[in-house]
Design an enzyme around this catalytic site. Structure first.
Site, PDB file in Angstrom:
ATOM      1  N   GLU A 159     -19.577  42.211  24.259  1.00 61.98           N
ATOM      2  CA  GLU A 159     -20.948  42.261  24.770  1.00 61.98           C
ATOM      3  C   GLU A 159     -20.944  43.300  25.881  1.00 61.98           C
ATOM      4  O   GLU A 159     -20.613  42.989  27.022  1.00 61.98           O
ATOM      5  CB  GLU A 159     -21.383  40.878  25.269  1.00 61.98           C
ATOM      6  CG  GLU A 159     -22.859  40.778  25.587  1.00 61.98           C
ATOM      7  CD  GLU A 159     -23.220  41.397  26.923  1.00 61.98           C
ATOM      8  OE1 GLU A 159     -23.642  42.576  26.936  1.00 61.98           O
ATOM      9  OE2 GLU A 159     -23.063  40.719  27.932  1.00 61.98           O
ATOM     10  N   GLU A 168     -24.313  50.741  29.405  1.00 64.03           N
ATOM     11  CA  GLU A 168     -22.989  50.373  29.912  1.00 64.03           C
ATOM     12  C   GLU A 168     -21.870  51.081  29.157  1.00 64.03           C
ATOM     13  O   GLU A 168     -20.702  50.729  29.290  1.00 64.03           O
ATOM     14  CB  GLU A 168     -22.791  48.853  29.833  1.00 64.03           C
ATOM     15  CG  GLU A 168     -23.673  48.073  30.797  1.00 64.03           C
ATOM     16  CD  GLU A 168     -23.381  46.585  30.768  1.00 64.03           C
ATOM     17  OE1 GLU A 168     -22.459  46.161  30.035  1.00 64.03           O
ATOM     18  OE2 GLU A 168     -24.063  45.833  31.484  1.00 64.03           O
TER      19      GLU A 168
END
Length: 689
Positions: A159, A168
């Site tokens: 994740e 990210e």
């Protein structure tokens, strides 16, 4: 001279604490404060949002469901299920893999506090023999004999997503994993992702991006927005908000949500770090195109049967069969608004081109009627006017707030005359420039920021305000021997402010102006009233609530880590835009403290009291705000409607309120203490049950 015992404690104290300089937003002065030497470390732990994600029950359960499918599929092939968990956090996904039959599990976590915590949690739950935790980035892992991984894995679970999905570094993480750490026929959880876009008209959203002209009560133009600001491309930076809390009546859908970008994490197709897609669509309604709403969904399994959606309530897959309260709440993955540099009118049925772009870490969008004449300058907006760099989205919305502006215009009309020498003591208070149009003899504006000063000068030049002067510091006014200021006006708002009471900086700035003011000078605001109410948040409290147990796994070590770090790094009160987080009032609003600005406090102001809760609902927070009193009119940073016990509170959409969050418990009385030390500029609000 220190005795031996004193020397021991002095050394221990130095080892635990350090002196650092920190800006006090209330006084505007850099104070030397004693701080834990590991403050930054603890702040990073406390703000890591791991708890927020782990409270997301749907996320957890869908990840486990997809893991079960992947493990079973490998076993059906007659192969061992060797799992790699990238960014394991608490080790939750690794433990899910372990209890569902994975043969081997390697979990990597680059954030050392969490990797150590994961080891403890995994041991506490009895999986230390099945899960190997490595404190490394996934890009640092090695494969081979005596390496981190003895062989490549055939299941990846991770994740690494944010509101923009790829912010990210998801693209590089998946790409490296496939090249170095995974087998060719591996299964990835999640399998893929799809980004959705919705084209909308929404004046409320537009107010967060474009400044509006300011008029008096008769409709006469007072302050016009400079053309360079009006036509500025703005910023491509993501504006993440809880779209489900937007008033739906304010949204006119020009184009319903459509999939615009797909990301294949499986490795079956090459990873592309930059691309654009064009969707030819028809306007479903007439109106002005203002912005793009964006969100994403994850296809968790290889069959695309397990879907995790981040859509707002009107587009969520569960929205058609469930009530709004059953749609999963997430603060770690929100929706986003992307602003268009140019708004334009469209007619129902008109052909449009929705352009969606991304690089390795970010997204941006554009709309064009004719691709042949699209202005490439606006494909990836960059602010050139300075306004979008100087002020937050919510501050721009505040600048455009008609209700607030009408109160300020009325105040100016009442007190400005040809004899007025006006001082504007607030950041970005463009409305107050109207004093120059109302006949003031002279207007001074204190603006310390060079970028904000440039924006302000653009306003002055464009509106041909010859009697306005920008002053960079209060000391300059004193040095120039200005002594005839007879009207001071402030919102107050300062770019350094975070909590509602940080704008009490106005009092300190005012104190340094005494020699510049006439004896009969009028000052606005005149009072600051600190107010609070006990509430039950529907969801917001989860960001600070302990887990205890998550999907059947004990999380004691994690709860302890977060609690200890929060105690060291967090203030008792934090700032949140409460309009995004529904809550029910459990008490009436209560006046905590009244500060008389005209009679400056000089030492210590204290108050205490008790909230009496008659409701049987559990209380999990206290909301705090300030009402600024301007000659009878009130500018509130709190509720926009009277509070009614037992009903939802409507909060000002352009400000953040102060919040104390605590676990759900049934309380009948909450005591509080409020202290404002004027000398140090420190405010303390404490509560106890």
């Amino acid at each position: 001279m220190l005795f031996r015992k004193d020397l021991f404690f002095a050394k221990k104290y130095r080892a635990m604490s350090v002196f650092i300089q920190k800006l006090n937003p209330i006084t505007g002065i850099n104070d030397w404060i004693v701080q834990n030497e590991d403050y930054d470390y603890h702040q990073e732990v406390a703000r890591a949002s791991f708890a927020d994600m782990l409270h997301d029950t749907e996320r957890n359960q869908l990840y486990e469901k997809a893991l079960i499918a992947a493990i079973d599929k490998m076993h059906l092939k007659g192969k061992k299920a060797n799992v790699l968990d990238i960014g394991t956090g608490t080790g939750l996904l690794s433990m899910m893999a372990a209890r569902n039959g994975a043969d081997s599990i390697v979990a990597c976590e680059a954030f050392k506090p969490m990797s150590e915590c994961a080891k403890k949690i995994i041991k506490l739950n009895g999986y230390e023999d099945k899960i190997k935790v490595i404190h490394k980035r996934s890009t640092e892992l090695t494969v081979g004999k005596d390496c981190d991984l003895t062989e490549r894995c055939n299941i990846l679970v991770t994740e690494v997503f944010d509101t923009e999905l790829i912010g990210e570094g998801a693209l590089s993480t998946f790409s490296h994993a496939h090249k170095t750490l995974l087998e060719e026929d591996c299964i990835v959880v999640p399998e893929s992702a799809t980004i959705f876009a919705q084209v909308i008209e929404c004046p409320l959203v537009q107010d967060w991006n474009k400044c509006k002209d300011i008029f008096d009560e008769d409709g006469k133009l007072l302050i016009a927005v400079p053309k360079n600001i009006t036509y500025c491309a703005g910023s491509s930076a993501v504006h993440d908000i809880q779209l489900s809390q937007m008033p739906t009546e304010s949204i006119n859908t020009i184009v319903s949500p459509i999939p615009v970008l797909r990301f294949d994490w499986s490795g079956r197709t090459p990873f592309v770090y930059e691309r654009s897609t064009i969707n030819s669509v028809k306007a479903e309604a007439s109106g002005k195109v203002h912005a793009i709403f964006m969100w994403w969904e994850l296809q968790m399994d290889t069959e695309n049967k397990i879907i995790l959606s981040c859509a707002p309530k009107w587009a969520h897959p569960l929205g058609k069969t469930n009530t709004e309260s059953e749609i999963p709440w997430r603060d770690h993955w929100m929706q986003a608004v992307y602003y268009l540099a140019k708004d334009f009118t469209v007619e129902k049925g008109e052909e449009l081109n929705l352009i969606s772009c991304h690089d390795e870490y970010s997204l941006w969008f554009n709309i064009s009627k004719d691709l042949k004449i699209i202005d490439m300058h606006y494909l990836n907006p960059i602010c050139e006017c300075g306004l979008h760099i100087s002020f937050s989205r919510t501050r721009i919305g505040q600048i455009n707030d008609n209700k607030r502006n009408k109160k300020y215009i009325s105040l100016l009309q009442k007190h400005v005359s040809s004899e007025s020498t006006v001082l504007i003591l607030s950041d970005g208070f463009f409305t107050a420039l109207a004093a120059a149009k109302m006949g003031a003899k002279k207007v001074y504006v204190i603006e310390t920021s060079s970028i904000c000063s440039r924006v302000l000068q653009d306003y002055i030049n464009y509106n041909k305000l010859e009697n306005v002067t920008i002053i960079r510091t209060i000391n300059q006014l004193v040095k120039d021997n200005v002594q005839d200021i007879n009207l001071v006006i402030s919102e107050p708002y300062f770019t350094s402010s975070i909590l509602p009471w940080d704008s009490l900086l106005f009092i300190y700035l005012l104190k340094g102006l005494q020699t510049c003011l006439t004896s009969d000078a009028k000052v606005f605001p005149q009072k600051a009233i600190v107010k609070a109410v006990c509430v039950q948040f529907k969801d917001l409290h989860k960001i600070r609530s302990p887990l205890v147990n998550c999907e059947g796994f004990l999380m004691d070590h994690f709860d302890k880590l977060i609690e200890e770090s929060s105690d060291i790094s967090d203030d008792n009160v934090e700032a949140q835009p409460l309009w995004e987080y529904p809550c029910v009032a459990l008490t009436n609003e209560q006046e905590i403290s009244m500060l008389d600005i005209l009679n400056n406090p000089t030492t210590l102001q204290e108050s205490s009291g008790c909230f009496q809760i008659s409701s049987d609902l559990e209380c999990n927070g206290i909301a705090i705000w300030i009402d600024w009193v301007h000659d009878g009119s009130v500018i509130s940073t709190g509720p926009t409607e009277p509070i009614v016990v037992g009903e939802k509170i409507e909060w000002d959409i352009h400000t953040r309120q102060g919040v104390c969050l605590f676990p759900n418990t049934l309380k009948k009385a909450i005591n509080y203490d409020f202290k404002f030390d004027f000398i140090s500029g420190n405010i303390l609000f404490k509560y106890k049950f």
